[in-house]
Design a protein around this motif. Structure first.
Motif, PDB file in Angstrom:
ATOM      1  N   HIS A  90      27.543 -32.786  -9.054  1.00 36.13           N
ATOM      2  CA  HIS A  90      26.388 -32.733  -8.167  1.00 36.13           C
ATOM      3  C   HIS A  90      26.608 -31.813  -6.972  1.00 36.13           C
ATOM      4  O   HIS A  90      25.648 -31.295  -6.387  1.00 36.13           O
ATOM      5  N   ASN A  91      27.864 -31.573  -6.596  1.00 34.85           N
ATOM      6  CA  ASN A  91      28.152 -30.661  -5.489  1.00 34.85           C
ATOM      7  C   ASN A  91      27.884 -29.204  -5.847  1.00 34.85           C
ATOM      8  O   ASN A  91      27.806 -28.349  -4.955  1.00 34.85           O
ATOM      9  N   GLN A  92      27.758 -28.924  -7.139  1.00 36.24           N
ATOM     10  CA  GLN A  92      27.471 -27.557  -7.579  1.00 36.24           C
ATOM     11  C   GLN A  92      25.985 -27.227  -7.529  1.00 36.24           C
ATOM     12  O   GLN A  92      25.604 -26.069  -7.614  1.00 36.24           O
ATOM     13  N   ILE A  93      25.143 -28.238  -7.390  1.00 35.19           N
ATOM     14  CA  ILE A  93      23.700 -28.051  -7.457  1.00 35.19           C
ATOM     15  C   ILE A  93      23.074 -28.289  -6.086  1.00 35.19           C
ATOM     16  O   ILE A  93      23.275 -29.338  -5.472  1.00 35.19           O
ATOM     17  N   SER A  94      22.309 -27.310  -5.595  1.00 35.11           N
ATOM     18  CA  SER A  94      21.628 -27.444  -4.304  1.00 35.11           C
ATOM     19  C   SER A  94      20.185 -26.964  -4.419  1.00 35.11           C
ATOM     20  O   SER A  94      19.904 -25.987  -5.109  1.00 35.11           O
ATOM     21  N   ILE A  95      19.300 -27.662  -3.750  1.00 36.37           N
ATOM     22  CA  ILE A  95      17.899 -27.228  -3.658  1.00 36.37           C
ATOM     23  C   ILE A  95      17.743 -26.427  -2.373  1.00 36.37           C
ATOM     24  O   ILE A  95      17.951 -26.947  -1.286  1.00 36.37           O
ATOM     25  N   LYS A  96      17.402 -25.148  -2.517  1.00 35.46           N
ATOM     26  CA  LYS A  96      17.226 -24.255  -1.369  1.00 35.46           C
ATOM     27  C   LYS A  96      15.915 -23.496  -1.548  1.00 35.46           C
ATOM     28  O   LYS A  96      15.879 -22.397  -2.094  1.00 35.46           O
ATOM     29  N   LEU A  97      14.840 -24.114  -1.110  1.00 37.62           N
ATOM     30  CA  LEU A  97      13.517 -23.523  -1.286  1.00 37.62           C
ATOM     31  C   LEU A  97      13.292 -22.358  -0.328  1.00 37.62           C
ATOM     32  O   LEU A  97      13.931 -22.287   0.724  1.00 37.62           O
ATOM     33  N   PRO A  98      12.369 -21.452  -0.667  1.00 35.27           N
ATOM     34  CA  PRO A  98      12.022 -20.363   0.263  1.00 35.27           C
ATOM     35  C   PRO A  98      11.483 -20.952   1.568  1.00 35.27           C
ATOM     36  O   PRO A  98      10.955 -22.069   1.585  1.00 35.27           O
ATOM     37  N   THR A  99      11.603 -20.215   2.646  1.00 36.44           N
ATOM     38  CA  THR A  99      11.093 -20.696   3.931  1.00 36.44           C
ATOM     39  C   THR A  99       9.578 -20.570   4.012  1.00 36.44           C
ATOM     40  O   THR A  99       8.945 -21.196   4.870  1.00 36.44           O
ATOM     41  N   LYS A 100       8.981 -19.763   3.119  1.00 41.64           N
ATOM     42  CA  LYS A 100       7.537 -19.702   2.968  1.00 41.64           C
ATOM     43  C   LYS A 100       7.200 -20.191   1.558  1.00 41.64           C
ATOM     44  O   LYS A 100       8.064 -20.726   0.872  1.00 41.64           O
ATOM     45  N   LYS A 101       5.963 -20.022   1.126  1.00 42.20           N
ATOM     46  CA  LYS A 101       5.571 -20.548  -0.177  1.00 42.20           C
ATOM     47  C   LYS A 101       6.454 -20.008  -1.296  1.00 42.20           C
ATOM     48  O   LYS A 101       6.894 -20.748  -2.171  1.00 42.20           O
ATOM     49  N   ASP A 102       6.733 -18.707  -1.282  1.00 38.35           N
ATOM     50  CA  ASP A 102       7.638 -18.117  -2.267  1.00 38.35           C
ATOM     51  C   ASP A 102       8.274 -16.872  -1.659  1.00 38.35           C
ATOM     52  O   ASP A 102       7.914 -16.457  -0.554  1.00 38.35           O
ATOM     53  N   PHE A 103       9.210 -16.281  -2.368  1.00 33.45           N
ATOM     54  CA  PHE A 103       9.928 -15.123  -1.831  1.00 33.45           C
ATOM     55  C   PHE A 103       9.021 -13.901  -1.712  1.00 33.45           C
ATOM     56  O   PHE A 103       9.273 -13.014  -0.898  1.00 33.45           O
ATOM     57  N   GLY A 104       7.950 -13.855  -2.508  1.00 36.93           N
ATOM     58  CA  GLY A 104       7.021 -12.746  -2.421  1.00 36.93           C
ATOM     59  C   GLY A 104       6.278 -12.698  -1.100  1.00 36.93           C
ATOM     60  O   GLY A 104       5.808 -11.637  -0.684  1.00 36.93           O
ATOM     61  N   GLU A 105       6.181 -13.844  -0.415  1.00 36.70           N
ATOM     62  CA  GLU A 105       5.505 -13.901   0.882  1.00 36.70           C
ATOM     63  C   GLU A 105       6.465 -13.662   2.045  1.00 36.70           C
ATOM     64  O   GLU A 105       6.034 -13.580   3.186  1.00 36.70           O
ATOM     65  N   MET A 106       7.760 -13.566   1.732  1.00 36.06           N
ATOM     66  CA  MET A 106       8.763 -13.381   2.786  1.00 36.06           C
ATOM     67  C   MET A 106       9.127 -11.903   2.944  1.00 36.06           C
ATOM     68  O   MET A 106       9.140 -11.147   1.975  1.00 36.06           O
ATOM     69  N   SER A 107       9.432 -11.510   4.153  1.00 34.63           N
ATOM     70  CA  SER A 107       9.875 -10.143   4.415  1.00 34.63           C
ATOM     71  C   SER A 107      11.333  -9.993   3.973  1.00 34.63           C
ATOM     72  O   SER A 107      12.028 -10.985   3.717  1.00 34.63           O
ATOM     73  N   MET A 108      11.813  -8.749   3.900  1.00 31.64           N
ATOM     74  CA  MET A 108      13.199  -8.513   3.518  1.00 31.64           C
ATOM     75  C   MET A 108      14.148  -9.184   4.520  1.00 31.64           C
ATOM     76  O   MET A 108      15.162  -9.780   4.140  1.00 31.64           O
ATOM     77  N   LYS A 109      13.781  -9.127   5.796  1.00 30.92           N
ATOM     78  CA  LYS A 109      14.603  -9.752   6.835  1.00 30.92           C
ATOM     79  C   LYS A 109      14.657 -11.262   6.628  1.00 30.92           C
ATOM     80  O   LYS A 109      15.733 -11.880   6.735  1.00 30.92           O
TER      81      LYS A 109
END
Length: 303
Positions: free
Chosen positions: A270-289
């Motif tokens: 279980h330590n190998q698995i982490s949920i790390k969602l985008p900070t916005k709806k998806d990565f397409g809505e996020m800037s490169m920064k």
């Protein structure tokens, strides 16, 4: 089987007869579209275009009625006198269909749709996509899905005209065999020993441009057996589940991430698995920064 009658009995309404299929609004989730759910009139196979999920009519009965297992769904259909065990038995798929490589010659090097969304031409050329002007993928920017032997086993096309009557993404081929984009990032995944799971190719383009190339596209919210077997073969130190962040909508991606984690924990610590969602709806809505900051914070938070 009269699928329309059964749909009406389950509580579906405003069912549109669209030739070989029926179109309606799903009752198992919130939706503003009356055509997003497609049900084949001959087989009952359904596709939820918005969530990119599909399955047998038995599966649709199960999720529509909130049954806990397929036995309850089967009993429901048998009570309606509408099905036999032979009808609901799903044949085992053993190998993917291979498409003629000439199919890709139809693709035009018109990348304007993605370039207008901030993706560089060089990135798109690495993925080998192009615009299709004819056939079932007309009006879509199409990405080829290849095997390690460079065999074409599928294509995934994004509607570049944003037609309301068409699903955003359309796939041809058996998704259960897709390991994308292994055709261009296999060595990266082997060296990085970390895998990021994302829902769509669009997310992948944004990540790739930001320098984050160790991802696998799930083409929806489910993990099939072939993908799990791939992860076991790659033997990663970490797997990050980064489906869409739907916390401001229906939580579909968030709930699916928890389900995927539970499934992966059967095969990995279980330590190998982490949920790390985008900070916005998806990565397409996020800037490169924002994507690079997400990557830094993700790596730091799991050490």
């Amino acid at each position: 089987m009269d699928y329309k009658e059964i749909l009406l009995d389950m509580g579906y309404s405003n069912i549109i007869d669209n030739g070989r299929e029926l179109r309606t609004k799903p009752i198992y989730r919130d939706s503003s579209s009356n055509t997003v759910l497609s049900i084949r009139k001959d087989t009952g196979h359904f596709i939820d275009f918005s969530k990119q999920i599909s399955g047998s009519f038995l599966e649709l009965v199960k999720i529509s009625q909130g049954f806990k297992d397929y036995k309850e769904a089967q009993n429901y259909l048998e009570d309606k006198g509408s099905v036999t065990r032979k009808v609901i038995r799903k044949p085992e798929v053993k190998s993917p269909k291979v498409f003629p490589s000439e199919y890709l010659s139809k693709l035009l090097p018109d990348h304007s749709y993605w370039i207008d969304r901030g993706i560089e031409k060089s990135v798109l050329e690495e993925f080998g996509g192009g615009l299709c002007k004819t056939g079932s993928m007309e009006g879509r920017y199409v990405f080829p899905i290849l095997t390690s032997k460079n065999e074409l086993i599928g294509v995934s096309g994004r509607d570049v005209e944003n037609r309301e009557s068409k699903p955003k993404w359309k796939h041809k081929g058996t998704k259960a065999f897709w390991k994308y984009p292994l055709q261009i990032n296999y060595k990266i995944l082997k060296e990085k020993k970390e895998i990021i799971l994302i829902e769509s190719i669009g997310d992948g383009l944004s990540l790739w441009q930001a320098g984050v190339k160790n991802f696998i596209v799930t083409f929806g919210l489910d993990l099939n057996t072939n993908l799990v077997n791939l992860f076991l073969k790659l033997d990663p130190k970490k797997i990050y589940i980064s489906f869409n962040n739907d916390s401001n909508n229906n939580n579909a991606g968030n709930l699916a991430a928890e389900k995927a984690k539970k499934k992966l924990c059967k095969y990995f610590d279980h330590n190998q698995i982490s949920i790390k969602l985008p900070t916005k709806k998806d990565f397409g809505e996020m800037s490169m920064k924002e994507i690079k900051e997400w990557q830094i914070n993700t790596c730091q938070s799991v050490k």
